[in-house]
Structure formats: C-alpha cells, structure tokens
Design a protein around this motif. Structure first.
Motif, PDB file in Angstrom:
ATOM      1  N   SER A  22     125.933  66.206 -28.525  1.00 26.91           N
ATOM      2  CA  SER A  22     126.822  66.845 -27.567  1.00 26.91           C
ATOM      3  C   SER A  22     127.771  65.797 -27.002  1.00 26.91           C
ATOM      4  O   SER A  22     127.482  64.615 -27.022  1.00 26.91           O
ATOM      5  CB  SER A  22     126.029  67.512 -26.451  1.00 26.91           C
ATOM      6  N   VAL A  23     128.890  66.259 -26.502  1.00 29.37           N
ATOM      7  CA  VAL A  23     129.911  65.397 -25.923  1.00 29.37           C
ATOM      8  C   VAL A  23     130.194  65.910 -24.522  1.00 29.37           C
ATOM      9  O   VAL A  23     130.183  67.109 -24.264  1.00 29.37           O
ATOM     10  CB  VAL A  23     131.201  65.423 -26.784  1.00 29.37           C
ATOM     11  N   GLY A  24     130.463  64.978 -23.603  1.00 27.07           N
ATOM     12  CA  GLY A  24     130.801  65.384 -22.240  1.00 27.07           C
ATOM     13  C   GLY A  24     129.601  65.763 -21.402  1.00 27.07           C
ATOM     14  O   GLY A  24     129.734  66.464 -20.398  1.00 27.07           O
ATOM     15  N   GLU A  25     128.425  65.315 -21.772  1.00 28.82           N
ATOM     16  CA  GLU A  25     127.195  65.593 -21.025  1.00 28.82           C
ATOM     17  C   GLU A  25     126.726  64.318 -20.342  1.00 28.82           C
ATOM     18  O   GLU A  25     127.080  63.221 -20.744  1.00 28.82           O
ATOM     19  CB  GLU A  25     126.105  66.085 -21.975  1.00 28.82           C
ATOM     20  N   ARG A  26     125.918  64.459 -19.319  1.00 28.39           N
ATOM     21  CA  ARG A  26     125.348  63.268 -18.693  1.00 28.39           C
ATOM     22  C   ARG A  26     124.288  62.686 -19.615  1.00 28.39           C
ATOM     23  O   ARG A  26     123.672  63.400 -20.408  1.00 28.39           O
ATOM     24  CB  ARG A  26     124.784  63.598 -17.318  1.00 28.39           C
ATOM     25  N   VAL A  27     124.106  61.364 -19.497  1.00 33.39           N
ATOM     26  CA  VAL A  27     123.070  60.680 -20.268  1.00 33.39           C
ATOM     27  C   VAL A  27     122.279  59.792 -19.321  1.00 33.39           C
ATOM     28  O   VAL A  27     122.782  59.360 -18.282  1.00 33.39           O
ATOM     29  CB  VAL A  27     123.659  59.827 -21.429  1.00 33.39           C
ATOM     30  N   ASN A  28     121.049  59.529 -19.672  1.00 33.02           N
ATOM     31  CA  ASN A  28     120.209  58.625 -18.905  1.00 33.02           C
ATOM     32  C   ASN A  28     120.057  57.330 -19.679  1.00 33.02           C
ATOM     33  O   ASN A  28     119.708  57.348 -20.861  1.00 33.02           O
ATOM     34  CB  ASN A  28     118.831  59.243 -18.642  1.00 33.02           C
ATOM     35  N   CYS A  29     120.326  56.225 -19.001  1.00 22.41           N
ATOM     36  CA  CYS A  29     120.125  54.889 -19.566  1.00 22.41           C
ATOM     37  C   CYS A  29     119.121  54.197 -18.667  1.00 22.41           C
ATOM     38  O   CYS A  29     119.472  53.756 -17.566  1.00 22.41           O
ATOM     39  CB  CYS A  29     121.439  54.107 -19.604  1.00 22.41           C
ATOM     40  N   GLY A  30     117.881  54.137 -19.112  1.00 23.80           N
ATOM     41  CA  GLY A  30     116.839  53.602 -18.249  1.00 23.80           C
ATOM     42  C   GLY A  30     116.678  54.536 -17.059  1.00 23.80           C
ATOM     43  O   GLY A  30     116.480  55.731 -17.216  1.00 23.80           O
ATOM     44  N   ASP A  38     132.299  58.632 -15.411  1.00 24.52           N
ATOM     45  CA  ASP A  38     131.836  57.393 -14.795  1.00 24.52           C
ATOM     46  C   ASP A  38     132.372  56.209 -15.585  1.00 24.52           C
ATOM     47  O   ASP A  38     132.623  56.303 -16.785  1.00 24.52           O
ATOM     48  CB  ASP A  38     130.304  57.322 -14.769  1.00 24.52           C
ATOM     49  N   VAL A  39     132.515  55.095 -14.900  1.00 23.63           N
ATOM     50  CA  VAL A  39     132.980  53.874 -15.551  1.00 23.63           C
ATOM     51  C   VAL A  39     131.782  52.943 -15.713  1.00 23.63           C
ATOM     52  O   VAL A  39     131.067  52.674 -14.750  1.00 23.63           O
ATOM     53  CB  VAL A  39     134.088  53.188 -14.711  1.00 23.63           C
ATOM     54  N   VAL A  40     131.564  52.475 -16.933  1.00 28.07           N
ATOM     55  CA  VAL A  40     130.467  51.553 -17.235  1.00 28.07           C
ATOM     56  C   VAL A  40     131.091  50.199 -17.540  1.00 28.07           C
ATOM     57  O   VAL A  40     131.928  50.074 -18.425  1.00 28.07           O
ATOM     58  CB  VAL A  40     129.638  52.044 -18.439  1.00 28.07           C
ATOM     59  N   ILE A  41     130.694  49.179 -16.760  1.00 27.51           N
ATOM     60  CA  ILE A  41     131.262  47.839 -16.893  1.00 27.51           C
ATOM     61  C   ILE A  41     130.116  46.871 -17.139  1.00 27.51           C
ATOM     62  O   ILE A  41     129.116  46.900 -16.434  1.00 27.51           O
ATOM     63  CB  ILE A  41     132.020  47.428 -15.610  1.00 27.51           C
ATOM     64  N   GLY A  42     130.290  45.999 -18.132  1.00 26.85           N
ATOM     65  CA  GLY A  42     129.252  45.019 -18.424  1.00 26.85           C
ATOM     66  C   GLY A  42     129.842  43.653 -18.686  1.00 26.85           C
ATOM     67  O   GLY A  42     130.965  43.528 -19.166  1.00 26.85           O
ATOM     68  N   ASP A  43     129.090  42.628 -18.306  1.00 27.32           N
ATOM     69  CA  ASP A  43     129.445  41.252 -18.631  1.00 27.32           C
ATOM     70  C   ASP A  43     128.161  40.464 -18.805  1.00 27.32           C
ATOM     71  O   ASP A  43     127.079  41.060 -18.889  1.00 27.32           O
ATOM     72  CB  ASP A  43     130.390  40.634 -17.591  1.00 27.32           C
ATOM     73  N   VAL A  49     127.238  50.896 -13.388  1.00 26.77           N
ATOM     74  CA  VAL A  49     127.876  52.197 -13.559  1.00 26.77           C
ATOM     75  C   VAL A  49     128.524  52.549 -12.234  1.00 26.77           C
ATOM     76  O   VAL A  49     127.869  52.551 -11.190  1.00 26.77           O
ATOM     77  CB  VAL A  49     126.849  53.283 -13.954  1.00 26.77           C
ATOM     78  N   VAL A  50     129.821  52.832 -12.275  1.00 26.84           N
ATOM     79  CA  VAL A  50     130.561  53.215 -11.076  1.00 26.84           C
ATOM     80  C   VAL A  50     130.925  54.684 -11.212  1.00 26.84           C
ATOM     81  O   VAL A  50     131.605  55.071 -12.162  1.00 26.84           O
ATOM     82  CB  VAL A  50     131.840  52.366 -10.907  1.00 26.84           C
ATOM     83  N   GLY A  51     130.449  55.497 -10.266  1.00 26.81           N
ATOM     84  CA  GLY A  51     130.753  56.915 -10.285  1.00 26.81           C
ATOM     85  C   GLY A  51     132.250  57.153 -10.154  1.00 26.81           C
ATOM     86  O   GLY A  51     132.947  56.421  -9.446  1.00 26.81           O
ATOM     87  N   LEU A  52     132.736  58.171 -10.829  1.00 28.61           N
ATOM     88  CA  LEU A  52     134.161  58.473 -10.845  1.00 28.61           C
ATOM     89  C   LEU A  52     134.747  58.555  -9.439  1.00 28.61           C
ATOM     90  O   LEU A  52     135.838  58.045  -9.175  1.00 28.61           O
ATOM     91  CB  LEU A  52     134.414  59.779 -11.606  1.00 28.61           C
ATOM     92  N   GLN A  53     134.020  59.137  -8.499  1.00 29.13           N
ATOM     93  CA  GLN A  53     134.518  59.298  -7.132  1.00 29.13           C
ATOM     94  C   GLN A  53     134.624  57.968  -6.389  1.00 29.13           C
ATOM     95  O   GLN A  53     135.306  57.884  -5.377  1.00 29.13           O
ATOM     96  CB  GLN A  53     133.641  60.280  -6.338  1.00 29.13           C
ATOM     97  N   SER A  54     133.997  56.907  -6.889  1.00 28.69           N
ATOM     98  CA  SER A  54     134.004  55.602  -6.226  1.00 28.69           C
ATOM     99  C   SER A  54     134.901  54.573  -6.888  1.00 28.69           C
ATOM    100  O   SER A  54     135.043  53.464  -6.379  1.00 28.69           O
ATOM    101  CB  SER A  54     132.573  55.050  -6.171  1.00 28.69           C
ATOM    102  N   VAL A  55     135.499  54.909  -8.015  1.00 34.09           N
ATOM    103  CA  VAL A  55     136.245  53.925  -8.804  1.00 34.09           C
ATOM    104  C   VAL A  55     137.353  53.268  -7.990  1.00 34.09           C
ATOM    105  O   VAL A  55     137.493  52.045  -7.995  1.00 34.09           O
ATOM    106  CB  VAL A  55     136.805  54.559 -10.104  1.00 34.09           C
ATOM    107  N   ASP A  56     138.167  54.048  -7.282  1.00 32.70           N
ATOM    108  CA  ASP A  56     139.282  53.469  -6.527  1.00 32.70           C
ATOM    109  C   ASP A  56     138.797  52.502  -5.451  1.00 32.70           C
ATOM    110  O   ASP A  56     139.332  51.403  -5.306  1.00 32.70           O
ATOM    111  CB  ASP A  56     140.148  54.567  -5.901  1.00 32.70           C
TER     112      ASP A  56
END
Length: 100
Positions: A22-30, A38-43, A49-56
């Motif tokens: 499926s596409v456009g569904e929530r997923v669980n990572c751990g 949501d925006v997923v940022i890694g280094d 994971v930054v929720g869409l409502q908190s990105v700005d």
C-alpha cells in the motif's frame, strides 16, 4: 548509491511478496509511527521523524540554532573560550572551589 542506511536488523521480519503493498499509509519503525507527509531526517547521529504539522517550527528552530552555533564558532576563532561563551566559567570556578 552512496547514502547511509540505518538498520536495527538484517532483514524485515515476515516480509513476503505474495500480496500487493500500500502507498500513503502510516508505517511503524520500531516504536515510532511515521504518517504520510512526515519528514524523516537521518545523519551519523541518528534519525528523527518530524510530524508534518511541526515542520515549519522545527525548521525555524534549526536555523536559529545553526546561526547561534556559527556565532559561537566565530567567537572561538577570535579567542573566546566555550566557558565564557556558554556562561560556564562561574560554575567551573564554584566547583573548583568546592574541591579544595
């Protein structure tokens, strides 16, 4: 491709290709749920994971932090110490006095 990969295991448990995904569904990572948008940022330090409502708000805070750190680095290049810049000198002096 040359980009870092972050994993907790070698393979996904129970993965199969016998049904469509499926596409456009929530997923669980751990223990983290990632929602569409949501925006997923890694280094090298980890992943967030930054929720869409908190990105700005998070982006504004990150830019402020980046500017503050640039000012600190510039002050260090001009001879200031981190003890002075971060207001730690009085704390170190007080701890030093206590250990005597």
């Amino acid at each position: 491709m040359g980009f870092p990969t972050f994993v907790r295991a070698i393979s996904i448990g129970g993965a199969s290709k016998c049904a469509g995904g499926s596409v456009g569904e929530r997923v669980n990572c751990g223990s983290v749920t990632v929602h569409p948008g949501d925006v997923v940022i890694g280094d090298d330090d980890g992943v967030v994971v930054v929720g869409l409502q908190s990105v700005d708000a998070v982006l504004r805070a990150a830019r402020r932090r980046q500017q503050e750190e640039a000012q600190i680095m510039e002050a260090i290049r001009h001879g200031k110490s981190t003890l002075e810049l971060l207001g730690l000198k009085p704390i170190v002096e007080r701890l030093s006095a206590l250990s005597k």
